[in-house]
Motif scaffolding. Structure first.
Motif, PDB file in Angstrom:
ATOM      1  N   PRO A  17      -8.040  14.822  19.024  1.00 40.28           N
ATOM      2  CA  PRO A  17      -7.558  14.369  17.719  1.00 40.28           C
ATOM      3  C   PRO A  17      -7.954  12.929  17.447  1.00 40.28           C
ATOM      4  O   PRO A  17      -8.176  12.133  18.355  1.00 40.28           O
ATOM      5  N   SER A  18      -8.038  12.597  16.165  1.00 38.88           N
ATOM      6  CA  SER A  18      -8.380  11.252  15.736  1.00 38.88           C
ATOM      7  C   SER A  18      -7.617  10.975  14.443  1.00 38.88           C
ATOM      8  O   SER A  18      -7.510  11.855  13.584  1.00 38.88           O
ATOM      9  N   ALA A  19      -7.075   9.763  14.292  1.00 40.97           N
ATOM     10  CA  ALA A  19      -6.291   9.439  13.096  1.00 40.97           C
ATOM     11  C   ALA A  19      -6.625   8.047  12.601  1.00 40.97           C
ATOM     12  O   ALA A  19      -6.975   7.170  13.392  1.00 40.97           O
ATOM     13  N   ARG A  20      -6.486   7.852  11.290  1.00 45.82           N
ATOM     14  CA  ARG A  20      -6.729   6.551  10.686  1.00 45.82           C
ATOM     15  C   ARG A  20      -6.004   6.514   9.347  1.00 45.82           C
ATOM     16  O   ARG A  20      -5.641   7.561   8.784  1.00 45.82           O
ATOM     17  N   VAL A  21      -5.815   5.308   8.807  1.00 44.01           N
ATOM     18  CA  VAL A  21      -5.139   5.141   7.523  1.00 44.01           C
ATOM     19  C   VAL A  21      -6.177   5.055   6.409  1.00 44.01           C
ATOM     20  O   VAL A  21      -7.156   4.318   6.514  1.00 44.01           O
ATOM     21  N   VAL A  22      -5.970   5.831   5.351  1.00 44.00           N
ATOM     22  CA  VAL A  22      -6.805   5.780   4.156  1.00 44.00           C
ATOM     23  C   VAL A  22      -5.873   5.638   2.952  1.00 44.00           C
ATOM     24  O   VAL A  22      -4.651   5.691   3.096  1.00 44.00           O
ATOM     25  N   LEU A  23      -6.444   5.466   1.771  1.00 44.92           N
ATOM     26  CA  LEU A  23      -5.646   5.365   0.559  1.00 44.92           C
ATOM     27  C   LEU A  23      -5.782   6.639  -0.269  1.00 44.92           C
ATOM     28  O   LEU A  23      -6.903   7.085  -0.550  1.00 44.92           O
ATOM     29  N   CYS A  24      -4.656   7.212  -0.623  1.00 42.95           N
ATOM     30  CA  CYS A  24      -4.646   8.377  -1.503  1.00 42.95           C
ATOM     31  C   CYS A  24      -4.888   7.889  -2.927  1.00 42.95           C
ATOM     32  O   CYS A  24      -4.063   7.177  -3.498  1.00 42.95           O
ATOM     33  N   LYS A  25      -6.000   8.268  -3.493  1.00 43.72           N
ATOM     34  CA  LYS A  25      -6.360   7.795  -4.826  1.00 43.72           C
ATOM     35  C   LYS A  25      -6.016   8.778  -5.925  1.00 43.72           C
ATOM     36  O   LYS A  25      -6.096   8.440  -7.116  1.00 43.72           O
ATOM     37  N   ARG A  26      -5.631   9.974  -5.554  1.00 43.27           N
ATOM     38  CA  ARG A  26      -5.288  10.961  -6.575  1.00 43.27           C
ATOM     39  C   ARG A  26      -4.421  12.045  -5.968  1.00 43.27           C
ATOM     40  O   ARG A  26      -4.674  12.510  -4.856  1.00 43.27           O
ATOM     41  N   ASN A  79       0.807  -1.222   0.000  1.00 46.20           N
ATOM     42  CA  ASN A  79       0.000   0.000   0.000  1.00 46.20           C
ATOM     43  C   ASN A  79       0.844   1.279   0.000  1.00 46.20           C
ATOM     44  O   ASN A  79       0.795   2.078   0.946  1.00 46.20           O
ATOM     45  N   PRO A  80       1.628   1.523  -1.043  1.00 47.08           N
ATOM     46  CA  PRO A  80       2.445   2.726  -1.077  1.00 47.08           C
ATOM     47  C   PRO A  80       1.632   4.018  -1.111  1.00 47.08           C
ATOM     48  O   PRO A  80       2.172   5.098  -0.852  1.00 47.08           O
ATOM     49  N   ASP A  81       0.326   3.911  -1.449  1.00 45.93           N
ATOM     50  CA  ASP A  81      -0.516   5.101  -1.453  1.00 45.93           C
ATOM     51  C   ASP A  81      -1.275   5.292  -0.133  1.00 45.93           C
ATOM     52  O   ASP A  81      -2.169   6.137  -0.051  1.00 45.93           O
ATOM     53  N   ALA A  82      -0.894   4.533   0.893  1.00 47.24           N
ATOM     54  CA  ALA A  82      -1.537   4.688   2.204  1.00 47.24           C
ATOM     55  C   ALA A  82      -1.067   5.972   2.875  1.00 47.24           C
ATOM     56  O   ALA A  82       0.114   6.325   2.823  1.00 47.24           O
ATOM     57  N   MET A  83      -1.993   6.664   3.502  1.00 44.08           N
ATOM     58  CA  MET A  83      -1.641   7.855   4.277  1.00 44.08           C
ATOM     59  C   MET A  83      -2.509   7.910   5.525  1.00 44.08           C
ATOM     60  O   MET A  83      -3.658   7.446   5.523  1.00 44.08           O
ATOM     61  N   VAL A  84      -1.957   8.453   6.581  1.00 42.93           N
ATOM     62  CA  VAL A  84      -2.690   8.664   7.818  1.00 42.93           C
ATOM     63  C   VAL A  84      -3.389  10.013   7.735  1.00 42.93           C
ATOM     64  O   VAL A  84      -2.753  11.025   7.410  1.00 42.93           O
ATOM     65  N   ILE A  85      -4.689  10.021   8.002  1.00 43.08           N
ATOM     66  CA  ILE A  85      -5.457  11.275   8.024  1.00 43.08           C
ATOM     67  C   ILE A  85      -5.839  11.573   9.470  1.00 43.08           C
ATOM     68  O   ILE A  85      -6.441  10.730  10.149  1.00 43.08           O
ATOM     69  N   ALA A  86      -5.487  12.757   9.916  1.00 38.01           N
ATOM     70  CA  ALA A  86      -5.825  13.190  11.279  1.00 38.01           C
ATOM     71  C   ALA A  86      -6.883  14.291  11.221  1.00 38.01           C
ATOM     72  O   ALA A  86      -6.787  15.213  10.406  1.00 38.01           O
ATOM     73  N   THR A  87      -7.887  14.146  12.077  1.00 40.46           N
ATOM     74  CA  THR A  87      -8.969  15.121  12.165  1.00 40.46           C
ATOM     75  C   THR A  87      -9.139  15.552  13.611  1.00 40.46           C
ATOM     76  O   THR A  87      -8.514  15.011  14.519  1.00 40.46           O
ATOM     77  N   VAL A  88     -10.019  16.520  13.813  1.00 42.63           N
ATOM     78  CA  VAL A  88     -10.317  17.004  15.160  1.00 42.63           C
ATOM     79  C   VAL A  88     -11.788  16.766  15.440  1.00 42.63           C
ATOM     80  O   VAL A  88     -12.645  17.115  14.616  1.00 42.63           O
ATOM     81  N   GLY A  89     -12.082  16.177  16.607  1.00 43.56           N
ATOM     82  CA  GLY A  89     -13.456  15.886  16.966  1.00 43.56           C
ATOM     83  C   GLY A  89     -13.947  16.749  18.113  1.00 43.56           C
ATOM     84  O   GLY A  89     -13.473  17.876  18.317  1.00 43.56           O
ATOM     85  N   GLY A 114      -2.365  21.261  -6.319  1.00 42.32           N
ATOM     86  CA  GLY A 114      -1.953  21.122  -4.933  1.00 42.32           C
ATOM     87  C   GLY A 114      -2.975  20.490  -4.016  1.00 42.32           C
ATOM     88  O   GLY A 114      -3.243  21.031  -2.931  1.00 42.32           O
ATOM     89  N   PHE A 115      -3.531  19.334  -4.410  1.00 45.22           N
ATOM     90  CA  PHE A 115      -4.423  18.634  -3.496  1.00 45.22           C
ATOM     91  C   PHE A 115      -4.305  17.131  -3.693  1.00 45.22           C
ATOM     92  O   PHE A 115      -3.842  16.650  -4.737  1.00 45.22           O
ATOM     93  N   VAL A 116      -4.714  16.393  -2.660  1.00 47.10           N
ATOM     94  CA  VAL A 116      -4.806  14.941  -2.725  1.00 47.10           C
ATOM     95  C   VAL A 116      -6.259  14.553  -2.477  1.00 47.10           C
ATOM     96  O   VAL A 116      -7.034  15.332  -1.895  1.00 47.10           O
ATOM     97  N   VAL A 117      -6.634  13.357  -2.925  1.00 47.16           N
ATOM     98  CA  VAL A 117      -8.016  12.895  -2.822  1.00 47.16           C
ATOM     99  C   VAL A 117      -8.063  11.522  -2.176  1.00 47.16           C
ATOM    100  O   VAL A 117      -7.270  10.636  -2.521  1.00 47.16           O
TER     101      VAL A 117
END
Length: 220
Positions: free
Chosen positions: A49-58, A34-44, A64-67
């Motif tokens: 803070p909260s974090a999880r792994v998602v896949l960057c698809k674009r 999963n080389p396109d895996a990234m950790v996304i951190a949000t605020v609740g 200058g953005f990722v999807v």
């Protein structure tokens, strides 16, 4: 690491082409899962803070953005609606590189979400309807029953039975980059780090225009 794998001197005025090269390298070399895996951190709630792994698809470096794609009703979806800003981390351990991103988020345009949803496997498209992501679940059997109920409701038991429509609560999220840090592992833990920032100006519901980048090296 070889000299050509470290950060250049002087630093580039725009860091996004280098990020794009690193992202491409990670996918082409495929030296880790999963080389396109990234950790996304949000605020609740209560600024927790909260974090999880998602896949960057674009990755769109010229703008200058990722999807990434998700259930908008999930915990991360709700937190991003409440606090529309996120941080992301790519860590390519086998390549001795890391990228950190920060910036505002917006939902993807519907055609972008439709196109990606249509490319997913039949089971994944059914699952997007069946799973009330992040909500309590009584058992594994209960989830299986939800999957079967969706198939029955849509009249689709297999991929050849027809198209699975995209759920209205599922789609893409764009993270527009206003801060990026590139990190390359160095000998003796004397790592290479640099951070760039820019101002973003909202253009429309889905996009921003970016000002010039300001970059600086950082102590490891």
């Amino acid at each position: 690491m070889a000299a050509d794998e470290l950060l250049p001197e002087p630093l580039p005025a725009d860091p996004l082409p280098m990020f794009a090269t690193w992202f491409s390298d990670a996918r082409v070399r495929n030296v880790q899962p999963n080389p396109d895996a990234m950790v996304i951190a949000t605020v609740g709630e209560n600024s927790a803070p909260s974090a999880r792994v998602v896949l960057c698809k674009r990755l769109v470096p010229d703008q200058g953005f990722v999807v990434f794609f998700t259930n908008y009703d999930s915990r991360k979806g709700r937190e991003l609606e409440e606090h529309p800003r996120a941080a992301a981390v790519f860590h390519w351990d086998a390549m001795h590189r890391q990228v950190r991103l920060e910036g505002p988020i917006v939902m993807s345009p519907a055609p972008e979400s439709d196109q990606y949803f249509a490319s997913r496997a039949f089971e994944s498209r059914i699952g997007a309807w069946a799973s009330a992501q992040s909500e309590p679940l009584a058992s594994r059997g209960a989830l299986a029953a939800q999957v079967e109920a969706v198939k029955e409701r849509l009249g689709l038991q297999k991929a050849t039975d027809g198209e699975v429509p995209r759920p209205p609560h599922w789609g893409g999220i764009r993270l527009w980059i206003d801060s990026i840090e590139l990190w390359a592992e160095g000998a003796g833990r004397i790592h290479e780090r640099a951070r760039w920032t820019r101002q973003l100006t909202k253009k429309d519901e889905f996009s921003f225009s970016g000002g010039p980048w300001t970059g600086t090296r950082l102590n490891p």
